[in-house]
Motif scaffolding. Structure first.
Motif, PDB file in Angstrom:
ATOM      1  N   LYS A  19       0.815  -1.209   0.000  1.00 13.05           N
ATOM      2  CA  LYS A  19       0.000   0.000   0.000  1.00 13.05           C
ATOM      3  C   LYS A  19       0.853   1.265   0.000  1.00 13.05           C
ATOM      4  CE  LYS A  19      -3.837  -2.210   2.487  1.00 13.05           C
ATOM      5  NZ  LYS A  19      -4.668  -2.192   3.726  1.00 13.05           N
ATOM      6  N   LEU A  20       2.092   1.157   0.455  1.00 18.05           N
ATOM      7  CA  LEU A  20       2.956   2.335   0.527  1.00 18.05           C
ATOM      8  C   LEU A  20       3.405   2.777  -0.864  1.00 18.05           C
ATOM      9  CD1 LEU A  20       4.299   4.266   2.556  1.00 18.05           C
ATOM     10  CD2 LEU A  20       6.292   2.763   2.548  1.00 18.05           C
ATOM     11  N   GLU A  21       3.460   1.848  -1.802  1.00 16.21           N
ATOM     12  CA  GLU A  21       3.843   2.130  -3.184  1.00 16.21           C
ATOM     13  C   GLU A  21       5.213   2.800  -3.272  1.00 16.21           C
ATOM     14  OE1 GLU A  21       0.734   4.377  -4.978  1.00 16.21           O
ATOM     15  OE2 GLU A  21      -0.671   2.696  -5.028  1.00 16.21           O
ATOM     16  N   VAL A  22       6.160   2.241  -2.528  1.00 14.90           N
ATOM     17  CA  VAL A  22       7.536   2.729  -2.564  1.00 14.90           C
ATOM     18  C   VAL A  22       8.424   1.621  -3.115  1.00 14.90           C
ATOM     19  CG1 VAL A  22       9.510   3.460  -1.183  1.00 14.90           C
ATOM     20  CG2 VAL A  22       7.233   4.334  -0.651  1.00 14.90           C
ATOM     21  N   ASP A  23       9.227   1.948  -4.118  1.00 13.84           N
ATOM     22  CA  ASP A  23      10.074   0.933  -4.754  1.00 13.84           C
ATOM     23  C   ASP A  23      11.384   0.711  -4.003  1.00 13.84           C
ATOM     24  OD1 ASP A  23       8.258   0.477  -6.813  1.00 13.84           O
ATOM     25  OD2 ASP A  23       9.031   2.164  -7.976  1.00 13.84           O
ATOM     26  N   ASN A  24      12.008   1.797  -3.576  1.00 11.28           N
ATOM     27  CA  ASN A  24      13.310   1.706  -2.923  1.00 11.28           C
ATOM     28  C   ASN A  24      13.363   2.610  -1.702  1.00 11.28           C
ATOM     29  OD1 ASN A  24      14.571  -0.021  -4.968  1.00 11.28           O
ATOM     30  ND2 ASN A  24      14.401   1.769  -6.302  1.00 11.28           N
ATOM     31  N   VAL A  25      14.038   2.110  -0.664  1.00 10.10           N
ATOM     32  CA  VAL A  25      14.121   2.837   0.602  1.00 10.10           C
ATOM     33  C   VAL A  25      15.570   2.895   1.057  1.00 10.10           C
ATOM     34  CG1 VAL A  25      13.536   2.733   3.058  1.00 10.10           C
ATOM     35  CG2 VAL A  25      11.778   2.269   1.351  1.00 10.10           C
ATOM     36  N   ALA A  26      15.951   4.030   1.645  1.00 12.23           N
ATOM     37  CA  ALA A  26      17.284   4.161   2.231  1.00 12.23           C
ATOM     38  C   ALA A  26      17.164   4.869   3.569  1.00 12.23           C
ATOM     39  CB  ALA A  26      18.212   4.951   1.311  1.00 12.23           C
ATOM     40  N   ILE A  27      17.848   4.333   4.574  1.00 13.72           N
ATOM     41  CA  ILE A  27      17.870   4.972   5.886  1.00 13.72           C
ATOM     42  C   ILE A  27      19.326   5.141   6.302  1.00 13.72           C
ATOM     43  CG2 ILE A  27      15.657   3.967   6.567  1.00 13.72           C
ATOM     44  CD1 ILE A  27      17.231   1.985   8.301  1.00 13.72           C
ATOM     45  N   SER A  28      19.590   6.161   7.090  1.00 11.74           N
ATOM     46  CA  SER A  28      20.949   6.341   7.607  1.00 11.74           C
ATOM     47  C   SER A  28      20.962   6.051   9.102  1.00 11.74           C
ATOM     48  CB  SER A  28      21.459   7.760   7.340  1.00 11.74           C
ATOM     49  OG  SER A  28      20.787   8.699   8.152  1.00 11.74           O
ATOM     50  N   VAL A  29      21.971   5.334   9.521  1.00 15.63           N
ATOM     51  CA  VAL A  29      22.168   5.006  10.931  1.00 15.63           C
ATOM     52  C   VAL A  29      23.645   5.201  11.230  1.00 15.63           C
ATOM     53  CG1 VAL A  29      21.943   3.264  12.724  1.00 15.63           C
ATOM     54  CG2 VAL A  29      20.350   3.266  10.806  1.00 15.63           C
ATOM     55  N   ASP A  30      23.943   5.913  12.296  1.00 18.74           N
ATOM     56  CA  ASP A  30      25.348   6.150  12.610  1.00 18.74           C
ATOM     57  C   ASP A  30      25.537   6.374  14.099  1.00 18.74           C
ATOM     58  OD1 ASP A  30      24.638   8.907  13.068  1.00 18.74           O
ATOM     59  OD2 ASP A  30      24.752   9.214  10.903  1.00 18.74           O
ATOM     60  N   ILE A  31      26.652   6.959  14.451  1.00 16.16           N
ATOM     61  CA  ILE A  31      27.042   7.107  15.851  1.00 16.16           C
ATOM     62  C   ILE A  31      26.094   8.006  16.629  1.00 16.16           C
ATOM     63  CG2 ILE A  31      28.529   9.145  15.650  1.00 16.16           C
ATOM     64  CD1 ILE A  31      29.320   5.831  17.502  1.00 16.16           C
ATOM     65  N   ARG A  32      25.264   8.775  15.920  1.00 15.83           N
ATOM     66  CA  ARG A  32      24.293   9.637  16.598  1.00 15.83           C
ATOM     67  C   ARG A  32      23.257   8.825  17.370  1.00 15.83           C
ATOM     68  NH1 ARG A  32      22.195  13.059  11.628  1.00 15.83           N
ATOM     69  NH2 ARG A  32      22.529  11.012  10.650  1.00 15.83           N
ATOM     70  N   SER A  33      23.156   7.528  17.061  1.00 18.69           N
ATOM     71  CA  SER A  33      22.200   6.670  17.767  1.00 18.69           C
ATOM     72  C   SER A  33      22.609   6.393  19.200  1.00 18.69           C
ATOM     73  CB  SER A  33      22.040   5.344  17.013  1.00 18.69           C
ATOM     74  OG  SER A  33      21.519   5.545  15.718  1.00 18.69           O
ATOM     75  N   GLY A  34      23.842   6.741  19.547  1.00 19.71           N
ATOM     76  CA  GLY A  34      24.309   6.546  20.917  1.00 19.71           C
ATOM     77  C   GLY A  34      24.432   5.078  21.299  1.00 19.71           C
ATOM     78  N   ASP A  35      24.080   4.766  22.538  1.00 16.78           N
ATOM     79  CA  ASP A  35      24.203   3.394  23.036  1.00 16.78           C
ATOM     80  C   ASP A  35      23.290   2.423  22.295  1.00 16.78           C
ATOM     81  OD1 ASP A  35      26.055   4.265  24.878  1.00 16.78           O
ATOM     82  OD2 ASP A  35      24.589   4.495  26.504  1.00 16.78           O
ATOM     83  N   ALA A  36      22.214   2.953  21.699  1.00 19.66           N
ATOM     84  CA  ALA A  36      21.276   2.095  20.968  1.00 19.66           C
ATOM     85  C   ALA A  36      21.920   1.447  19.746  1.00 19.66           C
ATOM     86  CB  ALA A  36      20.051   2.899  20.533  1.00 19.66           C
ATOM     87  N   LEU A  37      23.044   2.003  19.286  1.00 20.17           N
ATOM     88  CA  LEU A  37      23.714   1.441  18.115  1.00 20.17           C
ATOM     89  C   LEU A  37      24.126  -0.010  18.356  1.00 20.17           C
ATOM     90  CD1 LEU A  37      24.746   2.228  15.263  1.00 20.17           C
ATOM     91  CD2 LEU A  37      26.952   2.744  16.311  1.00 20.17           C
ATOM     92  N   GLY A  38      24.383  -0.330  19.624  1.00 20.35           N
ATOM     93  CA  GLY A  38      24.767  -1.692  19.971  1.00 20.35           C
ATOM     94  C   GLY A  38      23.662  -2.705  19.738  1.00 20.35           C
ATOM     95  N   GLN A  39      22.420  -2.230  19.595  1.00 23.38           N
ATOM     96  CA  GLN A  39      21.294  -3.117  19.352  1.00 23.38           C
ATOM     97  C   GLN A  39      21.031  -3.356  17.869  1.00 23.38           C
ATOM     98  OE1 GLN A  39      19.620  -4.615  21.901  1.00 23.38           O
ATOM     99  NE2 GLN A  39      21.219  -3.676  23.164  1.00 23.38           N
ATOM    100  N   LEU A  40      21.834  -2.677  17.020  1.00 22.75           N
ATOM    101  CA  LEU A  40      21.559  -2.750  15.585  1.00 22.75           C
ATOM    102  C   LEU A  40      21.748  -4.153  15.027  1.00 22.75           C
ATOM    103  CD1 LEU A  40      20.736  -1.376  13.024  1.00 22.75           C
ATOM    104  CD2 LEU A  40      23.083  -0.549  12.720  1.00 22.75           C
ATOM    105  N   SER A  41      22.755  -4.875  15.499  1.00 23.26           N
ATOM    106  CA  SER A  41      22.957  -6.245  15.015  1.00 23.26           C
ATOM    107  C   SER A  41      21.713  -7.093  15.242  1.00 23.26           C
ATOM    108  CB  SER A  41      24.161  -6.887  15.707  1.00 23.26           C
ATOM    109  OG  SER A  41      25.366  -6.372  15.209  1.00 23.26           O
ATOM    110  N   LYS A  42      21.113  -6.949  16.425  1.00 27.21           N
ATOM    111  CA  LYS A  42      19.897  -7.699  16.744  1.00 27.21           C
ATOM    112  C   LYS A  42      18.763  -7.314  15.797  1.00 27.21           C
ATOM    113  CE  LYS A  42      16.581  -8.538  20.472  1.00 27.21           C
ATOM    114  NZ  LYS A  42      16.200  -8.197  21.878  1.00 27.21           N
ATOM    115  N   CYS A  43      18.638  -6.010  15.514  1.00 25.74           N
ATOM    116  CA  CYS A  43      17.588  -5.544  14.609  1.00 25.74           C
ATOM    117  C   CYS A  43      17.783  -6.079  13.195  1.00 25.74           C
ATOM    118  CB  CYS A  43      17.561  -4.016  14.588  1.00 25.74           C
ATOM    119  SG  CYS A  43      17.036  -3.260  16.139  1.00 25.74           S
ATOM    120  N   LEU A  44      19.031  -6.115  12.754  1.00 32.01           N
ATOM    121  CA  LEU A  44      19.326  -6.632  11.419  1.00 32.01           C
ATOM    122  C   LEU A  44      19.020  -8.126  11.337  1.00 32.01           C
ATOM    123  CD1 LEU A  44      22.685  -4.772  10.640  1.00 32.01           C
ATOM    124  CD2 LEU A  44      20.392  -4.216   9.803  1.00 32.01           C
ATOM    125  N   ASP A  45      19.315  -8.833  12.412  1.00 32.66           N
ATOM    126  CA  ASP A  45      19.007 -10.263  12.452  1.00 32.66           C
ATOM    127  C   ASP A  45      17.495 -10.493  12.393  1.00 32.66           C
ATOM    128  OD1 ASP A  45      21.686 -10.878  12.596  1.00 32.66           O
ATOM    129  OD2 ASP A  45      21.706 -11.040  14.789  1.00 32.66           O
TER     130      ASP A  45
END
Length: 291
Positions: free
Chosen positions: A48-74
């Protein structure tokens, strides 16, 4: 659908990359909170979103939450969502220079030295570099060259081998380039400098290039040089190297080295690598005796 995660070192060009992807038709979100990434993936894959391609940026600005990114990717992988990680990197020297030029402080320097913040950041995001599908070292890239690389990957679909090769000619009398990985001395080739008609010209001019190429040593030399570099490139890639500077030197960096560098650029430009050529000292030796 392509779901691209843009990350990397602060100052390496992430904003430029995200803006470029937006221009290429991607729906882009900057600095999305880490814990929202799986939920955002659910939404992005909704027809329903009708979006073909998506890009997000994630970097050190996420602070301590960056350590949870591996879990999110999994979690995304387990949900059947494919994603690609684009990692922008640059040398410490170039990152420090960029911060000083913009008079910005590094987010992790805490008022201290910029290089200390860079070292901390590199250790915190190294796990993303290890998982990256594309690693682009922007140390020697102009903005338009970075945009060209992104166009090759995300529009043209070219094979990308995470290796940017810079072939650089130079003159030994001006010093060996400090960022060289491989240095080759071509001063054994006949020197066009001693021909008064060729002296004002450079290796970019046909008469000079022809003189260098016509000597009997040139053909076996350039073939052997091509072979050894072609052998070394995948070995460097195995070690995680994503940028290689091949320096070719003669006395003044104007004739022989330029000719050889141009030939290497031509040969390796036909291979699945990103190849650049630059002539560091080509304009320095302008004074001709008797003028």
């Amino acid at each position: 659908m392509r779901f691209v995660i843009v990350t990397g070192m602060s100052g390496a060009g992430k904003s430029t990359a995200l803006h470029t992807l937006e221009d290429l038709g991607f729906f882009c979100v900057d600095n999305l909170p880490v814990m929202l990434i799986p939920r955002f993936a659910d939404i992005a894959h909704d027809d329903k979103l009708e979006v073909d391609n998506v890009a997000i940026s994630v970097d050190i600005r996420s602070g301590d939450a960056l350590g949870q990114l591996s879990k999110c990717l999994d979690e995304m992988h387990e949900s059947g969502y494919n994603y690609e990680i684009l990692f922008l990197d640059a040398s410490e020297q170039d990152l420090v220079k960029r911060y000083k030029e913009t008079r910005r402080s590094h987010p992790l320097s805490r008022g201290g030295r910029i290089n200390e913040g860079i070292a901390i950041e590199r250790s915190k995001i190294d796990f993303l570099k290890q998982r990256a599908d594309y690693i682009i070292d922007t140390s020697n890239l102009l903005t338009r060259e970075l945009k060209s690389e992104l166009d090759k990957i995300f529009v043209k679909g070219d094979v990308y081998k995470n290796m940017i090769i810079t072939v650089m000619s130079f003159g030994f009398k001006y010093g060996i380039p400090r960022d060289s990985d491989l240095v080759f001395d071509v001063r054994f080739l006949p020197n066009p400098y001693y021909d008064p008609t060729l002296r004002p010209l450079t290796g970019n001019d046909t008469p000079v290039a022809e003189m260098v190429r016509d000597c009997e040593e040139y053909e076996p030399f350039i073939n052997k040089l091509t072979d050894i570099i072609a052998f070394l490139l995948p070995q460097y890639q195995k070690e995680g190297k994503n940028q290689l500077v091949i320096s070719v030197g003669c006395t003044g960096g104007k004739h022989r080295s330029v000719t050889v560098a141009n030939e290497l650029y031509k040969r390796f430009g036909e291979m699945p690598y990103t190849v650049r050529v630059c002539h560091r000292d080509i304009t320095k030796d302008r004074i001709v005796k008797g003028e």
